[in-house]
Design an enzyme around this catalytic site. Structure first.
Site, PDB file in Angstrom:
ATOM      1  N   HIS A  10       0.803  -1.225   0.000  1.00 44.24           N
ATOM      2  CA  HIS A  10       0.000   0.000   0.000  1.00 44.24           C
ATOM      3  C   HIS A  10       0.835   1.274   0.000  1.00 44.24           C
ATOM      4  CE1 HIS A  10      -3.531  -2.137  -0.340  1.00 44.24           C
ATOM      5  NE2 HIS A  10      -3.854  -2.320   0.924  1.00 44.24           N
ATOM      6  N   ARG A  45       1.672  -7.817  -8.905  1.00 48.34           N
ATOM      7  CA  ARG A  45       0.457  -8.245  -9.612  1.00 48.34           C
ATOM      8  C   ARG A  45       0.650  -8.144 -11.113  1.00 48.34           C
ATOM      9  NH1 ARG A  45      -4.280  -8.282  -6.044  1.00 48.34           N
ATOM     10  NH2 ARG A  45      -5.421  -8.641  -7.965  1.00 48.34           N
TER      11      ARG A  45
END
Ligand code: PXP
Length: 239
Positions: A10, A45
């Site tokens: 994050h 990702r």
């Protein structure tokens, strides 16, 4: 006593919101380590929505504790991991539209694909953990395909809407821990854990390490990263 690996995705999410170069997850990882964490986790990702290839490469050089790479079992990711050689790969399912990993890898559906990925990564010298739901069949399959570890999904427990669902989810986790230990799998646990829910897991001696991201980075925004990490470590390792 269980360790703490901190997921710094994050920090990169915030950076990517502006598509500039701050805040840098590499700097965050150094602070997390200095605060006493036992490892750094990043999820590269397929859509590169937060962590970038550059982050993983630099972290491989700079992380002093242990670098854990979360990834899908795709040829692209297996290639990257085989080259970069993190200390551990955690294989997770990945869907483009999800906000975060939504559940464990279903080894009933993907056993052959995951088994090939485990073998390729291990041959490259990278131990492999598989993120699984607290389900005894999934753990037996992880053992059958020779994974080094499992990471037990704690999200269903943490997000349970009623006390009885929470108890049910907790019992499933405890049974999964016992079986994983009997099968001599290493055991991590994570997803959705916060400063309250972690207290339930403190006494579970089977767990080698917790993998925690969102709650720590969220608290870091308010109290600072070092404080946020130290407070979580105190809950895991303190009296
Ligand atoms: N473990 C796995 C396999 C994950 O995918 C994530 C989220 O990236 C985490 C742990 C950390 O979850 P949270 O951010 O909810 O602490």
């Amino acid at each position: 006593m269980a360790g703490l690996a901190v997921n710094v995705d994050h920090v990169a999410t915030l950076r990517q919101a502006r598509e500039i170069d701050i805040p840098d997850p590499v700097t965050a990882a150094a602070i997390v380590e200095l605060a006493g964490a036992d490892g750094i986790v990043v999820h590269l990702r397929e859509d590169r929505r937060h962590i970038q290839d550059r982050d993983v490469r630099i972290l491989r050089e700079t992380v002093k504790t242990k670098l854990i790479l979360e990834m899908a079992a795709t040829p692209e990711m297996i290639g990257i991991a085989s080259e970069i050689k993190p200390d551990l790969v955690t294989l997770v399912p990945e869907k483009r539209e999800e906000l975060t990993t939504e559940g464990g890898l279903d080894l009933r559906l993907h056993k052959d694909l995951v088994s090939d990925a485990v073998l390729t990564l291990q041959r490259a010298g990278v131990p492999v953990s598989i993120f699984v739901d607290p389900d005894l069949d999934q753990i037996k399959l992880a053992h059958r395909i020779d994974a080094n570890m499992v990471e037990i999904h704690t999200g269903t427990y943490c997000d349970a809407p009623t006390p009885s669902k929470r108890t049910d989810a907790f019992n499933k986790i405890v049974n999964s821990l016992k079986l994983s230990q009997k099968l001599k799998l290493g055991i991590n646990a994570g997803h959705g854990l916060g400063y309250e829910t972690i207290k339930t897991f403190k006494g579970l001696s089977e767990i080698d390490e917790f993998s925690i991201g969102h709650s720590i980075i969220a608290r870091a925004v308010i109290v600072g990263l070092e404080q946020a990490v130290r407070q979580m470590i105190a809950l895991i390792k303190g009296p």
